[in-house]
Design a protein around this motif. Structure first.
Motif, short mmCIF file in Angstrom:
data_model
loop_
_atom_site.label_atom_id
_atom_site.label_comp_id
_atom_site.label_asym_id
_atom_site.label_seq_id
_atom_site.Cartn_x
_atom_site.Cartn_y
_atom_site.Cartn_z
N UNK A 29 0.86 -1.18 0.00
CA UNK A 29 0.00 0.00 0.00
C UNK A 29 0.90 1.24 0.00
N UNK A 30 0.69 2.10 -0.99
CA UNK A 30 1.53 3.28 -1.20
C UNK A 30 0.78 4.54 -0.81
N UNK A 31 1.43 5.38 0.00
CA UNK A 31 0.82 6.62 0.48
C UNK A 31 1.67 7.80 0.02
N UNK A 32 1.06 8.75 -0.68
CA UNK A 32 1.80 9.80 -1.38
C UNK A 32 2.11 11.01 -0.51
N UNK A 95 3.28 -1.52 4.00
CA UNK A 95 3.04 -0.09 3.84
C UNK A 95 4.31 0.62 3.34
N UNK A 96 4.11 1.59 2.48
CA UNK A 96 5.20 2.45 2.05
C UNK A 96 4.70 3.89 2.07
N UNK A 97 5.31 4.72 2.91
CA UNK A 97 4.90 6.10 3.01
C UNK A 97 5.95 7.03 2.43
N UNK A 98 5.48 8.02 1.68
CA UNK A 98 6.37 8.99 1.04
C UNK A 98 6.01 10.38 1.56
N UNK A 99 6.94 10.98 2.34
CA UNK A 99 6.72 12.30 2.95
C UNK A 99 5.45 12.31 3.80
N UNK A 100 4.40 13.03 3.44
CA UNK A 100 3.18 13.03 4.26
C UNK A 100 2.72 11.61 4.53
N UNK A 101 2.87 10.75 3.53
CA UNK A 101 2.44 9.35 3.68
C UNK A 101 3.17 8.60 4.77
N UNK A 115 -2.09 -6.34 11.11
CA UNK A 115 -2.33 -6.32 9.66
C UNK A 115 -1.15 -5.77 8.87
N UNK A 116 -0.42 -4.85 9.47
CA UNK A 116 0.70 -4.21 8.77
C UNK A 116 1.95 -5.07 8.94
N UNK A 117 2.44 -5.61 7.83
CA UNK A 117 3.58 -6.53 7.88
C UNK A 117 4.92 -5.80 7.86
N UNK A 118 4.96 -4.63 7.25
CA UNK A 118 6.22 -3.88 7.21
C UNK A 118 5.90 -2.43 6.87
N UNK A 119 6.88 -1.56 7.13
CA UNK A 119 6.70 -0.13 6.86
C UNK A 119 7.99 0.42 6.24
N UNK A 120 7.88 0.97 5.03
CA UNK A 120 9.00 1.66 4.40
C UNK A 120 8.75 3.16 4.50
N UNK A 121 9.77 3.88 4.95
CA UNK A 121 9.67 5.32 5.13
C UNK A 121 10.54 6.03 4.10
N UNK A 122 9.98 7.02 3.43
CA UNK A 122 10.72 7.77 2.42
C UNK A 122 10.47 9.26 2.63
N UNK A 123 11.33 9.90 3.47
CA UNK A 123 11.19 11.32 3.74
C UNK A 123 10.31 11.58 4.96
N UNK A 124 10.92 11.54 6.16
CA UNK A 124 10.15 11.67 7.40
C UNK A 124 10.54 12.96 8.13
#
Length: 613
Positions: A29-32, A95-101, A115-124
């Motif tokens: 799941x990608x969050x922009x 989950x993969x979050x990008x900035x606000x995501x 439910x969430x198996x992993x979390x990738x953070x890109x710009x926190x």
């Protein structure tokens, strides 16, 4: 063609729109980021399609999702997007979050740990309360709409400043997002500036990784993530500004796939086992005015096809041609976004099907033309040159033709080996292949750059005598130390061809003509009977004339030199090994100092300028 489907999910709060691709496994799941929509992930989705199911959700207030009222919190955003995933029937996911995501993703990971198996953070924005207030004051509110449209110019400038280089499509997308959803932008930024990410992150129990662009405005916060989550793997991207998914979708997708696979295959109650994808730092030339800007990016490592080899580049050498291309003075047609440079040395790390005579671990140098084995040059050979509108070698990994590499002499390291490809082969083909160099011959060469000094060293190793013409007494003195029999400063001796002709007892047998319009006639004037002028460069501009009458009467020859073939390169390598020649390297720059290397090469070096990778 990759099918990215658009869809929506009905939630109690309203519709959440999304993009999706099909594939096996628990979905990603990608969050922009703010202020764009899920469209920023199109390149990532295209690379996930068929390999892993994925959903890119439009945050409420953006794209076609519903518009929130009031001042929602990151908890609210997380609940809305969880409701959307419920409506889609998604149970477990990565989950993969990008900035606000990233801020919304952390809330989802805390709210649904099973439910969430992993979390990738890109710009926190891993910031203190004081730092968040500073960011709020700077970018927290969209420019107010005014009667004269000044807010449009202000918004355009702000969005343009978020990217490492001007990309019309990206800046426009960012700009349209900002002016098209000002309320959504204000709400989303307000939510993340209100959130204490450090406290939320403490509650995240799933595996976490970080993918971080080197020039992201939030890159400085990665250290806090490392401190809060010791051992977290941080994968560094190139210079993408805030647009990591758009500018480097390959590494974004490959990191997601590798991380998800590692999480799913690591046995329970054991440390997470996964390896980030091998990355390839690559530079490209992007049009800017008359010339080009140098753009740095991280891409996937290419795979060699049949008849090809993959080379881990360790050193590259710059030529006058490379400087001229960068400045827009060398023809490359309408080419844009290509990898520059032609001269590389490194080791083979993979071979394609059908490759013989080469193996993993072999130390090699690139040939200037990838499709010129030997003999007469042909049109297919001409268009196979590296770094002039087509593929070049300024990258950590490059795929080259198996016939487009030559093994390095054992006596040379990678820095020295990178100097053979253009300058060394040009001097060799000028003097030996086309000139028939013999012991006792006289050679005149212009300047103290790469070709000139290679010519000096080759000629001396043959037992020939060499005159070097230049405008810097200090450099001429160094040339004399390398064995030059005569040095002439053209500033104090404008008729240098006369001096050279007298010293060589009636004229030289070989002239390495590197100046062009201002020196061609003088190079011919230095020739004796049967002499050969190799027309190579244009330091003084393209052009110049030759005296046809003198050529006929004195049986002189002129040859336009296009570097040389693979056979020339191999012959030079063998000669260097046999004679123990050590190439002249002026200076060595690290890859991050590539701009300094270009400047040094443009200024005029004594020998070659080399960059290590």
């Amino acid at each position: 063609m990759t099918l990215i489907r658009k869809a929506y999910a009905d939630t109690p709060a309203g519709q959440v729109h999304l993009r999706r691709v099909d594939g096996p496994g628990d979905p990603i799941v990608l969050l922009h980021r703010t202020p764009v929509s899920s469209a920023c992930f199109d390149g990532v989705l295209a690379r996930l399609a068929g390999r892993r199911a994925a959903f890119a959700l439009d945050t409420p207030g953006f794209g076609q999702s519903f518009k929130p009222e009031g001042l929602p919190s990151t908890v609210d955003y997380g609940a809305w997007l969880l409701a959307a995933l419920d409506a889609l029937g998604v149970e477990r996911f990565h989950l993969a979050g990008h900035h606000t995501g990233t801020h919304i993703g952390a809330e989802i990971a805390v709210a649904a740990p099973d439910r969430v198996r992993s979390l990738l953070l890109n710009g926190v924005l891993f910031a203190t309360a004081e730092e968040r207030e500073m960011f709020r004051a700077q970018v927290g509110q969209a420019a107010p709409i005014d009667a004269h449209g000044a807010y449009l110019i202000q918004s355009w400038g702000t969005m343009k400043g978020l990217l490492p280089r001007f990309d019309a499509q990206l800046v426009q997308t960012e700009f349209l997002g900002a002016i098209g959803a000002p309320d959504g932008r204000n709400q989303a930024f307000g939510a993340i500036f209100d959130q204490d990410f450090a406290s939320v992150f403490e509650g995240v129990t799933c595996p976490v990784t970080v993918l971080q662009a080197a020039d992201d405005p939030l890159a400085g916060f990665v250290g806090r993530i490392r401190k809060a989550r010791p051992g977290v793997v941080v994968t560094t991207q190139g210079k993408t500004g805030v647009a990591a998914p758009e500018l480097e979708p390959e590494i974004f997708a490959e990191t997601l796939l590798a991380f998800a696979a590692g999480v799913e295959t690591t046995p329970p109650n054991t440390p997470l086992q996964w390896t980030p994808p091998m990355t390839n730092r690559r530079f490209s030339l992007v049009r800017a005015g008359q010339g080009f800007e140098l753009a740095d990016s991280i891409v996937s490592v290419p795979t060699p096809g049949p008849g090809e080899v993959l080379v881990r580049v360790r050193a590259v050498a710059l030529n006058r041609r490379d400087v001229m291309i960068r400045q827009g003075w060398y023809p490359v047609g309408e080419a844009d976004g290509f990898t520059p440079l032609s001269d590389a040395a490194g080791e083979i790390v993979a071979v394609g099907e059908g490759v013989e005579g080469l193996a993993v671990g072999d130390r090699v140098a690139s040939t200037f033309f990838q499709n010129w084995a030997g003999g007469r040059i042909t049109f297919p050979a001409v268009i196979s040159s590296l770094g002039a509108g087509g593929p070049g070698v300024l990258a950590e990994h490059v795929v080259l033709s198996a016939g487009g590499v030559v093994k390095l002499p054992d006596s040379l390291d990678f820095v020295q080996g990178a100097t053979l490809t253009c300058s060394g082969v040009t001097a060799w083909s000028s003097l030996v292949t086309h000139g028939g160099l013999q012991a006792g011959d006289w050679v005149v060469t212009l300047g103290t750059g790469g070709v000139s000094l290679w010519g000096l060293q080759i000629a001396k190793a043959f037992g020939a005598k060499v005159a070097v013409v230049g405008g810097d007494d200090a450099k001429l003195a160094r040339a004399a130390q390398l064995g030059a029999d005569l040095t002439v400063n053209y500033r104090t001796t404008p008729d240098w061809e006369v001096a050279v002709k007298e010293a060589s007892f009636g004229g030289v047998q070989h002239a390495l003509e590197l100046g062009g319009a201002g020196t061609l006639a003088k190079s011919q004037g230095a020739l004796g009977v049967g002499g050969h002028v190799a027309v190579i460069g244009a330091l003084d501009g393209f052009g110049g004339t030759l005296d046809a009458s003198a050529m006929v009467m004195a049986a002189q020859r002129a040859t336009a030199i296009s570097v040389g073939s693979r056979a020339d390169h191999q012959a030079l390598s063998d000669f260097v090994a046999a004679k123990g020649i050590v190439p002249q390297v002026d200076s060595v720059f690290a890859l991050d100092a590539i701009e300094g290397a270009y400047a040094r090469a443009d200024k005029g070096a004594f020998g070659k300028v080399v960059v290590t990778l």
